[in-house]
Write an enzyme that holds these catalytic residues in place. Structure first.
Site, mmCIF file in Angstrom:
data_model
loop_
_atom_site.group_PDB
_atom_site.id
_atom_site.type_symbol
_atom_site.label_atom_id
_atom_site.label_comp_id
_atom_site.label_asym_id
_atom_site.label_seq_id
_atom_site.Cartn_x
_atom_site.Cartn_y
_atom_site.Cartn_z
ATOM 1 C CB CYS A 65 48.320 44.361 35.461
ATOM 2 S SG CYS A 65 47.338 44.554 33.803
HETATM 3 O O1 LIG Z 1 44.245 43.968 35.379
HETATM 4 C C1 LIG Z 1 44.488 44.860 36.060
HETATM 5 C C2 LIG Z 1 44.402 46.246 35.492
HETATM 6 O O2 LIG Z 1 44.372 45.950 33.896
HETATM 7 C C3 LIG Z 1 44.664 45.062 37.667
HETATM 8 O O3 LIG Z 1 45.772 43.936 37.635
HETATM 9 C C4 LIG Z 1 43.377 44.804 38.037
HETATM 10 O O4 LIG Z 1 42.348 45.833 37.993
HETATM 11 C C5 LIG Z 1 43.874 44.554 39.634
HETATM 12 O O5 LIG Z 1 42.594 44.503 40.393
HETATM 13 P P1 LIG Z 1 42.798 44.583 42.205
HETATM 14 O O6 LIG Z 1 43.456 45.502 42.532
HETATM 15 O O7 LIG Z 1 41.492 44.545 42.538
HETATM 16 O O8 LIG Z 1 43.629 43.414 42.433
#
Ligand SMILES: O=C(CO)[C@H](O)[C@H](O)COP(=O)(O)O
Length: 146
Positions: A65
């Site tokens: 992520c």
């Molecule tokens: O790092 C993360 C969780 O730990 C996610 O990738 C992040 O929260 C994603 O954010 P978005 O959906 O707004 O791109």
């Protein structure tokens, strides 16, 4: 080996991860943004990949992520999973050797293409330690989980 791979987005090195793992001769099962159609939120796709390890369907998993934190937290909720967030090759080797980590968590924000190659090389080259002290630590994790 059989690997399950998950990412909540195709940013950064996520797409390259699939190619790099396959180039090393491993078969892959894909989740999240790596397998369009499935749920790509990190808590869902990273736990799904970790469940494959827990069930024995995969030998190892790699979850991603943006920060790597959610991916590792989600994977570590699954029984029998020891997920390690690694930002360099030495950490990845240590995670395999001393923690018997069966899930590698990566930060899409921090992991460059070059770093990805170094981390994967170290991750696949290292093997879990057979030292009594290391085995006792892993056994205690299982005890804490039970
Ligand atoms: O790092 C993360 C969780 O730990 C996610 O990738 C992040 O929260 C994603 O954010 P978005 O959906 O707004 O791109």
């Amino acid at each position: 080996m059989r690997l399950s791979l998950a990412s909540d987005s195709l940013d950064g090195v996520a797409a390259r991860l699939v190619a790099e793992v396959q180039r090393r001769g491993h078969s892959v099962t894909l989740y999240g943004a790596l397998a369009p159609g499935g749920r790509a939120d990190w808590a869902w796709c990273c736990s799904a990949a970790a469940k494959d390890v827990s069930s024995g369907q995969s030998d190892l998993a790699i979850v991603c992520c943006w920060t790597g934190t959610g991916a590792s937290i989600a994977a570590n909720k699954i029984a029998g999973v020891r997920a390690a967030l690694c930002v360099d090759a030495a950490t990845a080797a240590g995670a395999r050797r001393w923690n018997d980590a069966n899930v590698l968590a990566l930060s899409l924000r921090l992991t460059s293409d070059r770093l990805l190659e170094e981390i994967l090389d170290a991750w696949f080259a290292a093997a879990p330690s057979a030292d009594d002290e290391d085995l006792a630590n892993i056994a205690h994790l299982a005890h804490l989980e039970s």
